[in-house]
Design an enzyme around this catalytic site. Structure first.
Site, PDB file in Angstrom:
ATOM      1  N   HIS A  59       0.859  -1.196   0.000  1.00 25.60           N
ATOM      2  CA  HIS A  59       0.000   0.000   0.000  1.00 25.60           C
ATOM      3  C   HIS A  59       0.888   1.238   0.000  1.00 25.60           C
ATOM      4  CE1 HIS A  59      -2.807   3.065   1.290  1.00 25.60           C
ATOM      5  NE2 HIS A  59      -3.770   2.266   0.846  1.00 25.60           N
TER       6      HIS A  59
ATOM      7  N   GLU B 251      -3.991   2.501  -7.167  1.00 22.14           N
ATOM      8  CA  GLU B 251      -4.385   3.583  -6.267  1.00 22.14           C
ATOM      9  C   GLU B 251      -3.481   4.791  -6.508  1.00 22.14           C
ATOM     10  OE1 GLU B 251      -6.572   1.926  -2.579  1.00 22.14           O
ATOM     11  OE2 GLU B 251      -4.446   1.944  -2.115  1.00 22.14           O
TER      12      GLU B 251
HETATM   13  P1  13P Z   1      -9.602   6.386   0.529  1.00 21.89           P
HETATM   14  O1  13P Z   1     -10.756   5.574  -0.022  1.00 21.89           O
HETATM   15  O2  13P Z   1      -9.829   6.860   1.925  1.00 21.89           O
HETATM   16  O3  13P Z   1      -9.169   7.443  -0.423  1.00 21.89           O
HETATM   17  O4  13P Z   1      -8.361   5.376   0.671  1.00 21.89           O
HETATM   18  C1  13P Z   1      -8.053   4.554  -0.398  1.00 21.89           C
HETATM   19  C2  13P Z   1      -7.075   3.547   0.050  1.00 21.89           C
HETATM   20  O5  13P Z   1      -5.951   3.879   0.391  1.00 21.89           O
HETATM   21  C3  13P Z   1      -7.516   2.146   0.112  1.00 21.89           C
HETATM   22  O6  13P Z   1      -6.450   1.283   0.284  1.00 21.89           O
END
Ligand code: 13P
Length: 247
Positions: free
Chosen positions: A101, A171
């Site tokens: 992550h 992400e």
């Molecule tokens: P948010 O949905 O709070 O933007 O976070 C996304 C995330 O990091 C999921 O792993």
């Protein structure tokens, strides 16, 4: 292990370092029964990734949702104070683990190589890694997104990964917790790029993550190239989460 390819949509909740026993009891009570009907068709995969301390509690209470870890150790077992191994996650019923992550990469300096070792450990212990990749705003503005993602994917994945045992989560770092998201066209373009243009990673399931909420989740999920969502903040609000699950 599960056959990842059989899932039409995968929705993962990453609670990060949030929650309490009270929160979990309320959350599970209020999780919509519709959710469970959805999941019963076996093609929808819902994954809850709580902090480690609550994993076992949730494992005993979750119906029809899968359990995931948010991270696992670089090591398989031994004198690594504070770490939690992939086999421990498996032991308590986890079938998934988020690895790499961006918060781990930036705050805890995790490298692609370390992410790849964690993915290997997960697979060795029958856990499906969810490998996260994403570009910074600067990299996006410099038009380097595809180059950055390509390098992250090649270096963070390992030889044991295939499109039926490993999931990729795209992400964009600038979208996490910011309320900003790429346009639908941009998401489609990036997912298609990963699926079709990075050699060796064809047809992987790819989740989108970054400021997903009920107001934008349907549009994102409806994109052909999006196989699911990785949700942070909105997954902590059970009403929001129920709405997102009723797609
Ligand atoms: P948010 O949905 O709070 O933007 O976070 C996304 C995330 O990091 C999921 O792993």
């Amino acid at each position: 292990m599960l056959e990842i390819q059989k899932f039409t949509k995968i929705i993962a909740a990453n609670w990060k370092m949030n929650g309490s026993i009270n929160f979990i009891n309320n959350f599970l009570n209020d999780l919509d029964d519709l959710t469970f009907e959805n999941i019963n068709d076996q093609s929808i995969c819902i994954i809850i990734c709580p902090p480690f301390t609550y994993s076992y509690l949730i494992a005993n209470k979750l119906k029809n949702c899968y359990l995931g870890g948010q991270n696992c150790s670089l090591f398989l077992e031994g004198a690594y104070t504070g770490d939690v191994s992939a086999s421990m996650l498996y032991d308590i019923g986890c079938q998934f683990c988020i690895v790499g992550h961006s918060e781990r990469r930036t705050i805890f300096n995790e490298t692609n190589n370390e992410v790849s070792i964690k993915a290997t450990n997960s697979l060795k212990k029958n856990i499906h890694p969810i490998i996260c990749v994403g570009e910074t705003l600067q990299q996006k503005n410099d038009n380097r997104t595809k180059e950055v993602l390509s390098k992250q994917i090649r270096e963070s994945m390992n030889d044991d990964s295939n499109n039926d045992n490993t999931i990729i989560a795209y992400e964009p770092i600038w979208a996490i917790g910011s309320g900003l998201t790429p346009s639908l066209d941009e998401i489609e373009d990036i997912h298609n790029f990963i699926k079709n243009e990075i050699q060796g990673y064809e047809n992987y399931k790819i989740l989108y993550g970054g400021s997903v909420k009920s107001a934008n989740s349907k549009g994102i999920l409806n994109l052909d190239s999006v196989d699911g969502l990785l949700i942070g903040g909105a997954s902590l609000n059970v009403d929001e989460f129920n709405k997102i699950l009723s797609f």
